[in-house]
Scaffold this motif. Structure first.
Motif, PDB file in Angstrom:
ATOM      1  N   ASN A 132       0.793  -1.152  -0.133  1.00 19.15           N
ATOM      2  CA  ASN A 132       0.033  -0.102  -0.195  1.00 19.15           C
ATOM      3  C   ASN A 132       0.923   1.296  -0.021  1.00 19.15           C
ATOM      4  OD1 ASN A 132       0.540   0.546   2.871  1.00 19.15           O
ATOM      5  ND2 ASN A 132      -0.790  -1.383   3.451  1.00 19.15           N
ATOM      6  N   GLY A 133       0.226   2.435  -0.151  1.00 18.98           N
ATOM      7  CA  GLY A 133       0.825   3.630  -0.254  1.00 18.98           C
ATOM      8  C   GLY A 133       1.520   3.925   1.132  1.00 18.98           C
ATOM      9  N   THR A 134       1.030   3.595   2.292  1.00 19.14           N
ATOM     10  CA  THR A 134       1.519   3.954   3.504  1.00 19.14           C
ATOM     11  C   THR A 134       2.925   3.233   3.708  1.00 19.14           C
ATOM     12  OG1 THR A 134      -0.551   4.100   4.274  1.00 19.14           O
ATOM     13  CG2 THR A 134       1.159   4.220   6.056  1.00 19.14           C
ATOM     14  N   ALA A 135       3.055   2.062   3.361  1.00 14.77           N
ATOM     15  CA  ALA A 135       4.067   0.993   3.571  1.00 14.77           C
ATOM     16  C   ALA A 135       5.271   1.694   2.689  1.00 14.77           C
ATOM     17  CB  ALA A 135       3.687  -0.036   3.350  1.00 14.77           C
ATOM     18  N   GLY A 136       4.727   2.242   1.552  1.00 19.18           N
ATOM     19  CA  GLY A 136       5.720   2.809   0.409  1.00 19.18           C
ATOM     20  C   GLY A 136       6.266   3.999   1.069  1.00 19.18           C
ATOM     21  N   ILE A 137       5.571   4.766   1.656  1.00 21.36           N
ATOM     22  CA  ILE A 137       6.264   6.290   2.257  1.00 21.36           C
ATOM     23  C   ILE A 137       7.277   5.703   3.328  1.00 21.36           C
ATOM     24  CG2 ILE A 137       5.698   8.511   3.457  1.00 21.36           C
ATOM     25  CD1 ILE A 137       2.914   8.262   1.819  1.00 21.36           C
ATOM     26  N   GLN A 138       6.840   4.840   4.027  1.00 22.66           N
ATOM     27  CA  GLN A 138       7.561   4.494   5.254  1.00 22.66           C
ATOM     28  C   GLN A 138       8.937   3.903   4.828  1.00 22.66           C
ATOM     29  OE1 GLN A 138       6.102   1.062   7.737  1.00 22.66           O
ATOM     30  NE2 GLN A 138       8.066   0.932   8.782  1.00 22.66           N
ATOM     31  N   ILE A 139       8.898   3.080   3.749  1.00 18.78           N
ATOM     32  CA  ILE A 139      10.159   2.472   3.305  1.00 18.78           C
ATOM     33  C   ILE A 139      11.051   3.738   2.635  1.00 18.78           C
ATOM     34  CG2 ILE A 139      11.175   1.136   1.623  1.00 18.78           C
ATOM     35  CD1 ILE A 139      10.201  -0.209   4.225  1.00 18.78           C
ATOM     36  N   ALA A 140      10.285   4.713   1.777  1.00 25.90           N
ATOM     37  CA  ALA A 140      10.951   5.881   1.099  1.00 25.90           C
ATOM     38  C   ALA A 140      11.745   6.363   2.132  1.00 25.90           C
ATOM     39  CB  ALA A 140      10.105   6.505   0.236  1.00 25.90           C
ATOM     40  N   LEU A 141      11.160   6.804   3.194  1.00 23.27           N
ATOM     41  CA  LEU A 141      11.706   7.612   4.338  1.00 23.27           C
ATOM     42  C   LEU A 141      12.818   6.904   4.895  1.00 23.27           C
ATOM     43  CD1 LEU A 141       8.370   9.107   6.137  1.00 23.27           C
ATOM     44  CD2 LEU A 141      10.131  10.322   4.582  1.00 23.27           C
ATOM     45  N   LYS A 142      12.774   5.792   5.136  1.00 23.65           N
ATOM     46  CA  LYS A 142      13.690   4.884   5.591  1.00 23.65           C
ATOM     47  C   LYS A 142      14.903   5.075   4.593  1.00 23.65           C
ATOM     48  CE  LYS A 142      14.693   0.406   7.501  1.00 23.65           C
ATOM     49  NZ  LYS A 142      14.922   0.947   9.043  1.00 23.65           N
ATOM     50  N   MET A 143      14.698   4.909   3.357  1.00 26.58           N
ATOM     51  CA  MET A 143      15.727   4.911   2.235  1.00 26.58           C
ATOM     52  C   MET A 143      16.498   6.331   2.485  1.00 26.58           C
ATOM     53  SD  MET A 143      15.782   1.902   1.031  1.00 26.58           S
ATOM     54  CE  MET A 143      15.269   1.359   2.720  1.00 26.58           C
ATOM     55  N   VAL A 144      16.116   7.374   2.560  1.00 30.27           N
ATOM     56  CA  VAL A 144      16.750   8.629   2.566  1.00 30.27           C
ATOM     57  C   VAL A 144      17.501   9.033   3.883  1.00 30.27           C
ATOM     58  CG1 VAL A 144      15.360   9.457   0.775  1.00 30.27           C
ATOM     59  CG2 VAL A 144      14.467  10.071   2.971  1.00 30.27           C
ATOM     60  N   GLY A 145      17.282   7.848   4.962  1.00 29.24           N
ATOM     61  CA  GLY A 145      18.166   8.008   6.125  1.00 29.24           C
ATOM     62  C   GLY A 145      17.249   8.543   7.248  1.00 29.24           C
ATOM     63  N   VAL A 146      15.773   8.436   7.129  1.00 26.88           N
ATOM     64  CA  VAL A 146      15.076   8.943   8.343  1.00 26.88           C
ATOM     65  C   VAL A 146      15.235   7.810   9.397  1.00 26.88           C
ATOM     66  CG1 VAL A 146      12.698   9.326   9.348  1.00 26.88           C
ATOM     67  CG2 VAL A 146      13.578  10.058   6.994  1.00 26.88           C
ATOM     68  N   SER A 147      15.515   8.128  10.654  1.00 20.15           N
ATOM     69  CA  SER A 147      15.675   7.081  11.771  1.00 20.15           C
ATOM     70  C   SER A 147      14.788   7.565  12.967  1.00 20.15           C
ATOM     71  CB  SER A 147      17.080   7.191  12.238  1.00 20.15           C
ATOM     72  OG  SER A 147      17.856   6.672  10.898  1.00 20.15           O
ATOM     73  N   GLU A 148      14.950   6.581  13.880  1.00 20.52           N
ATOM     74  CA  GLU A 148      13.961   6.680  15.193  1.00 20.52           C
ATOM     75  C   GLU A 148      14.618   8.102  15.968  1.00 20.52           C
ATOM     76  OE1 GLU A 148      12.692   4.257  19.100  1.00 20.52           O
ATOM     77  OE2 GLU A 148      13.850   3.264  17.705  1.00 20.52           O
ATOM     78  N   GLY A 149      13.784   8.847  16.438  1.00 19.49           N
ATOM     79  CA  GLY A 149      13.892  10.036  17.154  1.00 19.49           C
ATOM     80  C   GLY A 149      14.177  11.223  16.264  1.00 19.49           C
ATOM     81  N   GLU A 150      14.312  11.101  14.900  1.00 13.17           N
ATOM     82  CA  GLU A 150      14.503  12.256  14.189  1.00 13.17           C
ATOM     83  C   GLU A 150      13.244  13.068  13.478  1.00 13.17           C
ATOM     84  OE1 GLU A 150      18.973  10.937  12.344  1.00 13.17           O
ATOM     85  OE2 GLU A 150      17.244  10.419  11.224  1.00 13.17           O
ATOM     86  N   GLU A 151      13.399  13.911  12.916  1.00 11.41           N
ATOM     87  CA  GLU A 151      12.034  14.973  12.281  1.00 11.41           C
ATOM     88  C   GLU A 151      11.941  14.656  10.941  1.00 11.41           C
ATOM     89  OE1 GLU A 151      11.960  17.893  16.103  1.00 11.41           O
ATOM     90  OE2 GLU A 151      12.448  18.585  14.334  1.00 11.41           O
ATOM     91  N   VAL A 152      10.619  15.078  10.611  1.00  9.11           N
ATOM     92  CA  VAL A 152      10.254  14.929   9.047  1.00  9.11           C
ATOM     93  C   VAL A 152       9.472  16.080   8.910  1.00  9.11           C
ATOM     94  CG1 VAL A 152       9.270  13.880   7.182  1.00  9.11           C
ATOM     95  CG2 VAL A 152      10.930  12.402   8.691  1.00  9.11           C
ATOM     96  N   ILE A 153       9.608  16.945   8.214  1.00  9.02           N
ATOM     97  CA  ILE A 153       8.753  18.159   7.886  1.00  9.02           C
ATOM     98  C   ILE A 153       7.884  17.903   6.755  1.00  9.02           C
ATOM     99  CG2 ILE A 153       8.755  20.355   6.719  1.00  9.02           C
ATOM    100  CD1 ILE A 153      11.568  21.109   7.843  1.00  9.02           C
ATOM    101  N   THR A 154       6.479  17.979   7.315  1.00  9.24           N
ATOM    102  CA  THR A 154       5.353  17.812   6.654  1.00  9.24           C
ATOM    103  C   THR A 154       4.240  18.622   6.740  1.00  9.24           C
ATOM    104  OG1 THR A 154       3.906  15.865   5.508  1.00  9.24           O
ATOM    105  CG2 THR A 154       4.331  16.009   7.805  1.00  9.24           C
ATOM    106  N   GLN A 155       3.040  18.389   6.145  1.00  6.60           N
ATOM    107  CA  GLN A 155       1.970  19.206   6.468  1.00  6.60           C
ATOM    108  C   GLN A 155       0.701  18.643   7.198  1.00  6.60           C
ATOM    109  OE1 GLN A 155       1.884  18.934   2.209  1.00  6.60           O
ATOM    110  NE2 GLN A 155      -0.195  18.560   2.399  1.00  6.60           N
ATOM    111  N   ALA A 156      -0.165  19.431   8.098  1.00  4.23           N
ATOM    112  CA  ALA A 156      -0.947  18.731   8.972  1.00  4.23           C
ATOM    113  C   ALA A 156      -2.145  18.680   8.097  1.00  4.23           C
ATOM    114  CB  ALA A 156      -1.559  19.907  10.350  1.00  4.23           C
ATOM    115  N   LEU A 157      -2.540  19.356   7.059  1.00  3.01           N
ATOM    116  CA  LEU A 157      -3.614  19.253   6.215  1.00  3.01           C
ATOM    117  C   LEU A 157      -3.412  18.135   5.298  1.00  3.01           C
ATOM    118  CD1 LEU A 157      -6.431  20.596   5.764  1.00  3.01           C
ATOM    119  CD2 LEU A 157      -5.200  21.679   3.746  1.00  3.01           C
ATOM    120  N   THR A 158      -3.482  16.860   5.738  1.00  5.43           N
ATOM    121  CA  THR A 158      -3.373  15.721   4.749  1.00  5.43           C
ATOM    122  C   THR A 158      -4.022  14.513   5.458  1.00  5.43           C
ATOM    123  OG1 THR A 158      -1.545  14.241   3.991  1.00  5.43           O
ATOM    124  CG2 THR A 158      -1.258  15.044   5.883  1.00  5.43           C
ATOM    125  N   PHE A 159      -4.169  13.471   4.575  1.00  3.16           N
ATOM    126  CA  PHE A 159      -4.646  12.188   4.986  1.00  3.16           C
ATOM    127  C   PHE A 159      -3.658  11.627   6.149  1.00  3.16           C
ATOM    128  CE2 PHE A 159      -5.295   7.571   4.666  1.00  3.16           C
ATOM    129  CZ  PHE A 159      -6.309   7.190   5.271  1.00  3.16           C
TER     130      PHE A 159
END
Length: 382
Positions: free
Chosen positions: A75-102
């Motif tokens: 599914n798309g959610t799993a895809g985003i999770q893995i994509a973020l992991k691929m660019v180096g997102v790790s536990e305890g770090e931050e990701v900038i995004t929007q609150a107006l979203t699914f």
């Protein structure tokens, strides 16, 4: 029910040729090779995560997105999770995004053990605002030896995750410039924007990786499913490996070299998706015709119908109107749904959810304005 609401409901019924029956918000159309390909997948006995249709989906999506690689996911959610992991997102770090979203946008961040930072959207795109990102980083960002850090939380900011709301692309040129200045990788949440373009280039192809969704309510569907797209061959190979339980290729041995994920797209779903993707241009044409009809009607009625910006082509996944006040929005929602015409409000800001209420955010001025006024109207291909 006011007279103006009744006129709008009548127009929607006229557009779909349904004078009385229920009109859903967005339903799939199965008019091609869906049954043929499903039967073929069943006859092949390859119905799970390995099969010719999985390979074909990845090939088709790389062509549509104009990227060199594509990796199918459950599914798309799993895809985003893995994509973020691929660019180096790790536990305890931050990701900038929007609150107006699914909510899947933020959930994918949390699934990596990371923390969302919610910034405002632009009024014209309804997606993440490059100015809001720039202002936040100028105030809170600090470049250190191993990346940019949030001075308020002392956490590394690992990525930026914009979402193309309802298929309307964000201002990608400006966002890319901001993120390049701060050396932040972009992962595009393109779940809603298959077929949309920015300056004649497909969404999903601008970031380090992009992710599409094929849920039952999307422009094309596999029932469930997602695809990661990228031009980075090594990241694609790693994403494929980690989403298929990190199994080392071998004719018969089961050897795994790390903790992976069972995020594989079944061949049955891929078969359905292949048939749907063959009809993508037909669906997009139909939806654009509907959007044109809506635009003509709403321009005369004095209601703001959301349309694509000059430098973009929107897929018009979910079409939307902007009403004057929250009260008017609520009255329209009640009247239309009571009359059997499905409409829905834009999402409640994720910062209002218990899970995300403590996350750092900015003023959310534009997001709040849109939250009070935007309503989706029936948007299915006809």
């Amino acid at each position: 029910m006011t007279e103006s609401f009744q006129e709008t409901i009548n127009k929607i019924r006229e557009a779909f040729g349904q004078p009385e029956s229920f009109i859903p918000l967005h339903e799939p159309r199965f008019r091609g090779n869906e049954k043929k390909y499903l039967n073929d997948a069943i006859d092949s006995t390859f119905v799970s995560s390995v099969g010719a249709y999985v390979d074909k989906v990845e090939m088709m999506l790389s062509q549509i997105a104009q990227t060199e690689k594509a990796v199918a996911t459950v599914n798309g959610t799993a895809g985003i999770q893995i994509a973020l992991k691929m660019v180096g997102v790790s536990e305890g770090e931050e990701v900038i995004t929007q609150a107006l979203t699914f909510i899947a946008t933020a959930n994918a961040i949390k699934h990596n053990g990371a923390v969302p930072v919610f910034l405002d959207v632009d009024l014209d795109t309804m997606g993440l605002s490059p100015d809001a990102v720039s202002n936040f980083l100028e105030e809170f960002g600090e470049i250190r030896e191993n990346g940019v850090y949030n001075k308020k939380t002392n956490r590394r900011i690992a990525a930026c995750l914009p979402m193309h709301t309802f298929g309307f692309p964000v201002h990608l040129d400006k966002l890319i410039l901001v993120c390049e200045k701060w050396n932040l990788p972009i992962v595009e949440d393109s779940a809603e924007s298959l077929g949309s373009t920015y300056r004649n280039k497909p969404t999903g192809s601008f970031g380090t990786l992009g992710v599409f969704s094929f849920n039952g309510n999307k422009v094309v569907t596999s029932g469930g499913g997602g695809v990661i797209v990228t031009n980075n061959h090594s990241l694609a190979a790693r994403a494929k490996h980690i989403t298929t339980t990190a199994k080392i290729p071998h004719p018969y041995e089961y050897v795994h070299d790390e903790i992976g994920f069972n995020y594989r797209l079944p061949n049955l779903n891929a078969a359905l998706l292949c048939a749907q993707l063959e009809q993508l241009d037909i669906f997009l044409k139909s939806k654009r015709e509907l959007a044109s009809e809506y635009q003509q009607y709403f321009s005369k009625s004095g209601i703001h119908f959301r349309t694509e910006l000059p430098e973009t082509t929107a897929n018009y996944w979910l079409m939307c109107i902007e009403l004057e006040t929250r009260k008017e929005r609520d009255l329209f929602l009640s009247a239309s749904n009571s009359a059997g015409v499905m409409t829905r409000p834009i999402w409640q800001l994720l910062t209002r959810s218990a899970m995300y209420s403590s996350c750092q955010k900015d003023e959310q001025k534009n997001a709040t304005f849109l939250e009070d006024r935007i309503v989706n109207v029936p948007s299915s291909a006809r």
